[in-house]
Design a protein around this motif. Sequence first.
Motif, PDB file in Angstrom:
ATOM      1  N   PHE A   1      39.050  32.137  44.447  1.00  0.00           N
ATOM      2  CA  PHE A   1      39.019  32.069  45.907  1.00  0.00           C
ATOM      3  C   PHE A   1      38.822  30.647  46.434  1.00  0.00           C
ATOM      4  O   PHE A   1      38.926  30.416  47.635  1.00  0.00           O
ATOM      5  CB  PHE A   1      37.906  32.977  46.440  1.00  0.00           C
ATOM      6  CG  PHE A   1      38.100  34.434  46.112  1.00  0.00           C
ATOM      7  CD1 PHE A   1      39.051  35.190  46.780  1.00  0.00           C
ATOM      8  CD2 PHE A   1      37.354  35.050  45.119  1.00  0.00           C
ATOM      9  CE1 PHE A   1      39.236  36.534  46.481  1.00  0.00           C
ATOM     10  CE2 PHE A   1      37.522  36.390  44.809  1.00  0.00           C
ATOM     11  CZ  PHE A   1      38.478  37.139  45.494  1.00  0.00           C
ATOM     12  N   HIS A   2      38.482  29.728  45.528  1.00  0.00           N
ATOM     13  CA  HIS A   2      38.299  28.322  45.893  1.00  0.00           C
ATOM     14  C   HIS A   2      37.232  28.149  46.981  1.00  0.00           C
ATOM     15  O   HIS A   2      37.373  27.316  47.875  1.00  0.00           O
ATOM     16  CB  HIS A   2      39.630  27.701  46.334  1.00  0.00           C
ATOM     17  CG  HIS A   2      40.727  27.857  45.326  1.00  0.00           C
ATOM     18  ND1 HIS A   2      40.729  27.171  44.124  1.00  0.00           N
ATOM     19  CD2 HIS A   2      41.837  28.655  45.321  1.00  0.00           C
ATOM     20  CE1 HIS A   2      41.806  27.520  43.423  1.00  0.00           C
ATOM     21  NE2 HIS A   2      42.487  28.415  44.123  1.00  0.00           N
ATOM     22  N   TRP A   3      36.184  28.964  46.892  1.00  0.00           N
ATOM     23  CA  TRP A   3      35.090  28.849  47.848  1.00  0.00           C
ATOM     24  C   TRP A   3      34.159  27.716  47.451  1.00  0.00           C
ATOM     25  O   TRP A   3      34.112  27.293  46.291  1.00  0.00           O
ATOM     26  CB  TRP A   3      34.306  30.161  47.900  1.00  0.00           C
ATOM     27  CG  TRP A   3      35.059  31.266  48.588  1.00  0.00           C
ATOM     28  CD1 TRP A   3      35.984  31.141  49.575  1.00  0.00           C
ATOM     29  CD2 TRP A   3      34.938  32.669  48.332  1.00  0.00           C
ATOM     30  NE1 TRP A   3      36.454  32.369  49.969  1.00  0.00           N
ATOM     31  CE2 TRP A   3      35.826  33.336  49.223  1.00  0.00           C
ATOM     32  CE3 TRP A   3      34.174  33.434  47.465  1.00  0.00           C
ATOM     33  CZ2 TRP A   3      35.962  34.719  49.251  1.00  0.00           C
ATOM     34  CZ3 TRP A   3      34.303  34.809  47.494  1.00  0.00           C
ATOM     35  CH2 TRP A   3      35.189  35.446  48.368  1.00  0.00           C
ATOM     36  N   SER A   4      33.376  27.242  48.414  1.00  0.00           N
ATOM     37  CA  SER A   4      32.409  26.179  48.142  1.00  0.00           C
ATOM     38  C   SER A   4      31.268  26.729  47.291  1.00  0.00           C
ATOM     39  O   SER A   4      31.046  27.950  47.228  1.00  0.00           O
ATOM     40  CB  SER A   4      31.856  25.620  49.448  1.00  0.00           C
ATOM     41  OG  SER A   4      31.068  26.597  50.116  1.00  0.00           O
ATOM     42  N   GLU A   5      30.533  25.825  46.668  1.00  0.00           N
ATOM     43  CA  GLU A   5      29.404  26.236  45.830  1.00  0.00           C
ATOM     44  C   GLU A   5      28.340  26.951  46.663  1.00  0.00           C
ATOM     45  O   GLU A   5      27.694  27.890  46.179  1.00  0.00           O
ATOM     46  CB  GLU A   5      28.807  25.016  45.131  1.00  0.00           C
ATOM     47  CG  GLU A   5      29.742  24.403  44.088  1.00  0.00           C
ATOM     48  CD  GLU A   5      29.138  23.186  43.425  1.00  0.00           C
ATOM     49  OE1 GLU A   5      27.995  22.816  43.779  1.00  0.00           O
ATOM     50  OE2 GLU A   5      29.805  22.588  42.556  1.00  0.00           O
ATOM     51  N   ALA A   6      28.151  26.531  47.908  1.00  0.00           N
ATOM     52  CA  ALA A   6      27.170  27.182  48.772  1.00  0.00           C
ATOM     53  C   ALA A   6      27.557  28.635  49.056  1.00  0.00           C
ATOM     54  O   ALA A   6      26.723  29.550  48.985  1.00  0.00           O
ATOM     55  CB  ALA A   6      27.034  26.404  50.082  1.00  0.00           C
ATOM     56  N   THR A   7      28.832  28.846  49.352  1.00  0.00           N
ATOM     57  CA  THR A   7      29.311  30.213  49.612  1.00  0.00           C
ATOM     58  C   THR A   7      29.193  31.076  48.367  1.00  0.00           C
ATOM     59  O   THR A   7      28.721  32.221  48.427  1.00  0.00           O
ATOM     60  CB  THR A   7      30.781  30.180  50.080  1.00  0.00           C
ATOM     61  OG1 THR A   7      30.874  29.413  51.271  1.00  0.00           O
ATOM     62  CG2 THR A   7      31.296  31.591  50.340  1.00  0.00           C
ATOM     63  N   VAL A   8      29.601  30.525  47.235  1.00  0.00           N
ATOM     64  CA  VAL A   8      29.501  31.255  45.970  1.00  0.00           C
ATOM     65  C   VAL A   8      28.041  31.582  45.656  1.00  0.00           C
ATOM     66  O   VAL A   8      27.720  32.697  45.216  1.00  0.00           O
ATOM     67  CB  VAL A   8      30.129  30.426  44.832  1.00  0.00           C
ATOM     68  CG1 VAL A   8      29.822  31.055  43.478  1.00  0.00           C
ATOM     69  CG2 VAL A   8      31.634  30.325  45.029  1.00  0.00           C
TER      70      VAL A   8
ATOM     71  N   ASN B   1      20.536  30.939  35.616  1.00  0.00           N
ATOM     72  CA  ASN B   1      21.475  30.774  34.499  1.00  0.00           C
ATOM     73  C   ASN B   1      22.887  31.213  34.869  1.00  0.00           C
ATOM     74  O   ASN B   1      23.872  30.715  34.330  1.00  0.00           O
ATOM     75  CB  ASN B   1      20.985  31.530  33.252  1.00  0.00           C
ATOM     76  CG  ASN B   1      20.939  33.042  33.470  1.00  0.00           C
ATOM     77  OD1 ASN B   1      21.125  33.535  34.575  1.00  0.00           O
ATOM     78  ND2 ASN B   1      20.656  33.778  32.413  1.00  0.00           N
ATOM     79  N   GLY B   2      23.007  32.142  35.817  1.00  0.00           N
ATOM     80  CA  GLY B   2      24.324  32.595  36.218  1.00  0.00           C
ATOM     81  C   GLY B   2      24.954  31.772  37.322  1.00  0.00           C
ATOM     82  O   GLY B   2      26.150  31.900  37.592  1.00  0.00           O
ATOM     83  N   PHE B   3      24.160  30.899  37.956  1.00  0.00           N
ATOM     84  CA  PHE B   3      24.700  30.095  39.061  1.00  0.00           C
ATOM     85  C   PHE B   3      24.512  28.605  38.808  1.00  0.00           C
ATOM     86  O   PHE B   3      25.440  27.906  38.374  1.00  0.00           O
ATOM     87  CB  PHE B   3      24.048  30.512  40.376  1.00  0.00           C
ATOM     88  CG  PHE B   3      24.465  29.668  41.549  1.00  0.00           C
ATOM     89  CD1 PHE B   3      25.799  29.571  41.912  1.00  0.00           C
ATOM     90  CD2 PHE B   3      23.530  28.958  42.276  1.00  0.00           C
ATOM     91  CE1 PHE B   3      26.197  28.779  42.984  1.00  0.00           C
ATOM     92  CE2 PHE B   3      23.907  28.166  43.344  1.00  0.00           C
ATOM     93  CZ  PHE B   3      25.245  28.077  43.702  1.00  0.00           C
TER      94      PHE B   3
END
Length: 373
Positions: free
Chosen positions: A38-45, A250-252
């Motif tokens: 989706f090419h979302w920003s790290e903040a959104t993810v 660990n997942g983010f």
Amino acid sequence: MYKNHPKGLFVLFFTEMWERFGFYTVLSIFVLYLTENFHWSEATVGNIYGIFVGTTFFLPLIGGWIADRFLGYGRTILIGLSTMAAGYALLAVPTKHSWLMFAALAVISSGTGLYKANIYVLVGNLYTKSNAALKDSAFTIFYMGINLGAFLGPIAASTIKNFMIDHYHLPIATAYNAGFGAASVGMLLAITIFLSFRRHHRMADYRVSDKKQDERTEVVLSRSEEKERLLSLLVIFASIIFFWMAYYQNGFTLTLFAKVYTVSLVDRFTFLLFDPVSLLSLLALLLSVSTTARKTSTTRSRVAGGAVAIAAILIMILKFNRFSNANVISPESFQVFNPLFIIFLTPIMIGMFGYLRKRSKEPSSPGKMAIGM
């Protein structure tokens, strides 16, 4: 370590192992999938990841209530596993529509809510007054099953992703979808084990509200005793919040750190820790050594452990000789190390607490948690 435990513990052990396999297969590549597809920003993810993980912790409150009041634990667990299998299968569908991905997450969270708390209740209900002293070690063994699934999940995700890219030349986002499909297969295995060996845990599927009273029924607590236990739980909750806040980075955070700030090419020695076959051989070596080193091990188990250790060493040598001097590693592969250390250290901890128990010096359960924190 495993003596005198009911067979139902090991049925639930492998059920939980495959359920956690599915969850951690998804967790190891979920953030990478969102950024790639989706090419979302790290903040959104990060927000999506946090809300998803948070719901898997809050919804078990509802799942426990449903099991207590209506369906019973076994039936609720089975519905939860089936729901998660459907959710992972939905997540495996390649799509650019975010609503489909959110729908899959909602289904997965709902299934986790129905499953998560109730499997622990079944484990606890396996133990009566006559073997209550084994309950702490039972949950330690059960927790090792969780980490075995958490260890295998990232390996499966990375292996399947690389296979799809190398052999079918799929885009990396679509290769991640194949990894989500493996998580659904893990749920089907969990369902198969849970149903096939149900006779070993059926007796634990009872509730306090059930009319039938026997040795398993809990002692009725006074109001003051209930308040003391609730206060203890609140203290534990307050401390454990910070543990899970750190753990699920660990997942983010750690996954993104591994993607951006770690090298992607390593030498053959380092690659022994990232190659799936070599890593599984290392795990087999560690477990076989711990088996042969126990004083209570029989001659047969020591011979078997020695044979496994030799085979594991030979496999690692063969793999090492086939590696090149520059080997590619994936960011999701880093997530295998935490459960690997836990699997290795768990038998040591069980042995240590067993040693202290014989001398009446074993810490209480909250004391063990405090030591761990």
